[in-house]
Design an enzyme around this catalytic site. Structure first.
Site, mmCIF file in Angstrom:
data_model
loop_
_atom_site.group_PDB
_atom_site.id
_atom_site.type_symbol
_atom_site.label_atom_id
_atom_site.label_comp_id
_atom_site.label_asym_id
_atom_site.label_seq_id
_atom_site.Cartn_x
_atom_site.Cartn_y
_atom_site.Cartn_z
ATOM 1 N N ASN A 14 39.690 124.142 -63.747
ATOM 2 C CA ASN A 14 40.606 123.846 -64.893
ATOM 3 C C ASN A 14 41.063 122.454 -64.784
ATOM 4 O OD1 ASN A 14 42.189 123.258 -67.169
ATOM 5 N ND2 ASN A 14 43.725 125.118 -66.468
ATOM 6 N N TRP A 15 40.353 121.680 -65.491
ATOM 7 C CA TRP A 15 40.654 120.086 -65.356
ATOM 8 C C TRP A 15 41.782 119.735 -66.002
ATOM 9 C CZ3 TRP A 15 36.334 115.978 -65.023
ATOM 10 C CH2 TRP A 15 35.598 115.881 -63.733
ATOM 11 N N LYS A 16 42.362 120.483 -66.993
ATOM 12 C CA LYS A 16 43.488 120.230 -67.775
ATOM 13 C C LYS A 16 43.297 118.851 -68.492
ATOM 14 C CE LYS A 16 46.336 122.867 -64.870
ATOM 15 N NZ LYS A 16 47.630 123.442 -64.469
ATOM 16 N N HIS A 96 46.339 130.153 -71.482
ATOM 17 C CA HIS A 96 46.830 129.710 -70.163
ATOM 18 C C HIS A 96 48.434 129.320 -70.596
ATOM 19 C CE1 HIS A 96 47.548 126.587 -67.288
ATOM 20 N NE2 HIS A 96 46.539 127.041 -66.708
ATOM 21 N N GLU A 98 50.175 127.132 -69.968
ATOM 22 C CA GLU A 98 50.932 125.719 -70.543
ATOM 23 C C GLU A 98 50.482 125.746 -72.156
ATOM 24 O OE1 GLU A 98 48.402 123.380 -67.942
ATOM 25 O OE2 GLU A 98 49.610 123.879 -66.269
ATOM 26 N N GLU A 166 47.522 134.642 -63.169
ATOM 27 C CA GLU A 166 48.268 133.288 -62.737
ATOM 28 C C GLU A 166 49.687 133.272 -62.955
ATOM 29 O OE1 GLU A 166 45.545 129.572 -63.153
ATOM 30 O OE2 GLU A 166 46.428 129.775 -65.150
ATOM 31 N N GLY A 172 50.403 124.712 -59.983
ATOM 32 C CA GLY A 172 50.682 123.233 -59.470
ATOM 33 C C GLY A 172 51.922 123.222 -58.884
ATOM 34 N N SER A 206 47.849 127.445 -57.768
ATOM 35 C CA SER A 206 47.836 126.828 -56.267
ATOM 36 C C SER A 206 46.551 127.274 -55.306
ATOM 37 C CB SER A 206 49.154 126.600 -55.566
ATOM 38 O OG SER A 206 50.152 125.981 -56.214
ATOM 39 N N GLY A 227 43.145 124.775 -60.568
ATOM 40 C CA GLY A 227 43.589 123.470 -61.372
ATOM 41 C C GLY A 227 43.431 122.067 -60.395
ATOM 42 N N GLY A 228 44.421 121.668 -59.853
ATOM 43 C CA GLY A 228 44.343 120.473 -59.094
ATOM 44 C C GLY A 228 43.486 120.482 -57.930
#
Ligand code: PGA
Length: 241
Positions: A14-16, A96, A98, A166, A172, A206, A227-228
């Protein structure tokens, strides 16, 4: 439509709202996907860059990060499931945290979006998870049950829908539940309802090159939403390797 039972482990990047053309060029040159081990790698860049990944034709699938619940009409700025399907996109993240937090997305929206995706032969990856406060109140399972029971459409089944657990406090932050906690929560999710007992349930929050192996080794964890660490190509190659 892709049949999820053909794969054992899913790695969803997930590159956001990250990435640009030169980053994608370098990333796709360095990405090492082994398609012979039953793993399914899905890259979810921002929608505008899906085409750049498509042109590259690697051993990965494409995913979107969100979708409209509408199919056509006066909805400025929206992208429809139908157009994702025409474009060869096989997966889409929905709900998600967010999106829920910053864009006020509700379980009912998640359900409508997932329904549209299924109608257009795209696998919804439905995200659920608790806040830190909810965890402290011991209401993790109630929160997740509610999100699952209200957010998953009746058309969903174990071959066409993925659940991503999640914990919001883990996204993150570098914090994760312990391996034992992840194990227990995934087992408990399977018991929420008979219908979802055999779903692919992946973990997100994470995940990195150091902890991914232990997490995906758990028998009730079918992969990871990353993600990150998915933006760091060396780390991502280690995770999916
Ligand atoms: P993270 O994000 O891996 O950076 O914690 C996961 C996600 O938001 O899906």
């Amino acid at each position: 439509m892709i049949n999820l039972s053909e794969f054992s482990i899913f790695f969803i990047a997930n590159w956001k709202l990250n990435g640009n053309l030169s980053f994608i060029k370098e990333y796709t040159q360095l990405l090492k996907v082994n398609s012979s081990n039953g793993n399914c790698v899905v890259i979810c860049p921002t929608a505008i860059y899906l085409n750049n990944f498509k042109q590259n034709e690697g051993n990965y699938y494409l995913g979107a990060q969100d979708i409209s619940k509408y199919e056509t009409g006066a909805f400025t700025g929206e992208i429809s499931s139908k157009s994702l399907n025409e474009f060869g996109v096989n997966f889409c993240i929905v709900g998600h945290s967010e999106r829920r937090q910053y864009f006020n997305e509700k379980n009912e929206d998640v359900k409508e979006k997932a329904t549209k995706l299924l109608e257009n032969e795209i696998i919804p990856i439905i995200c659920v998870g608790e806040t830190l406060e909810e965890k402290k109140n011991n209401s993790t399972l109630d929160v997740i049950s509610n999100q699952i029971l209200k957010g998953i459409p009746s058309e969903s089944n174990e071959q066409n829908t993925i659940i991503a657990y999640e914990p919001i406090w883990a996204i993150g932050t570098g914090l994760t539940p312990s391996i034992e906690e992840i194990d227990i929560i995934h087992q408990s999710i399977r018991k929420i309802n008979n219908k979802i007992s055999n779903y692919k349930i992946i973990y997100g929050g994470s995940v990195n090159a150091k902890n991914s192996h232990d997490i995906i080794s758990l028998s009730d964890v079918d992969g990871a939403l990353i993600g990150g660490a998915s933006l760091k190509i060396d780390d991502f190659n280690k995770i999916i390797g």
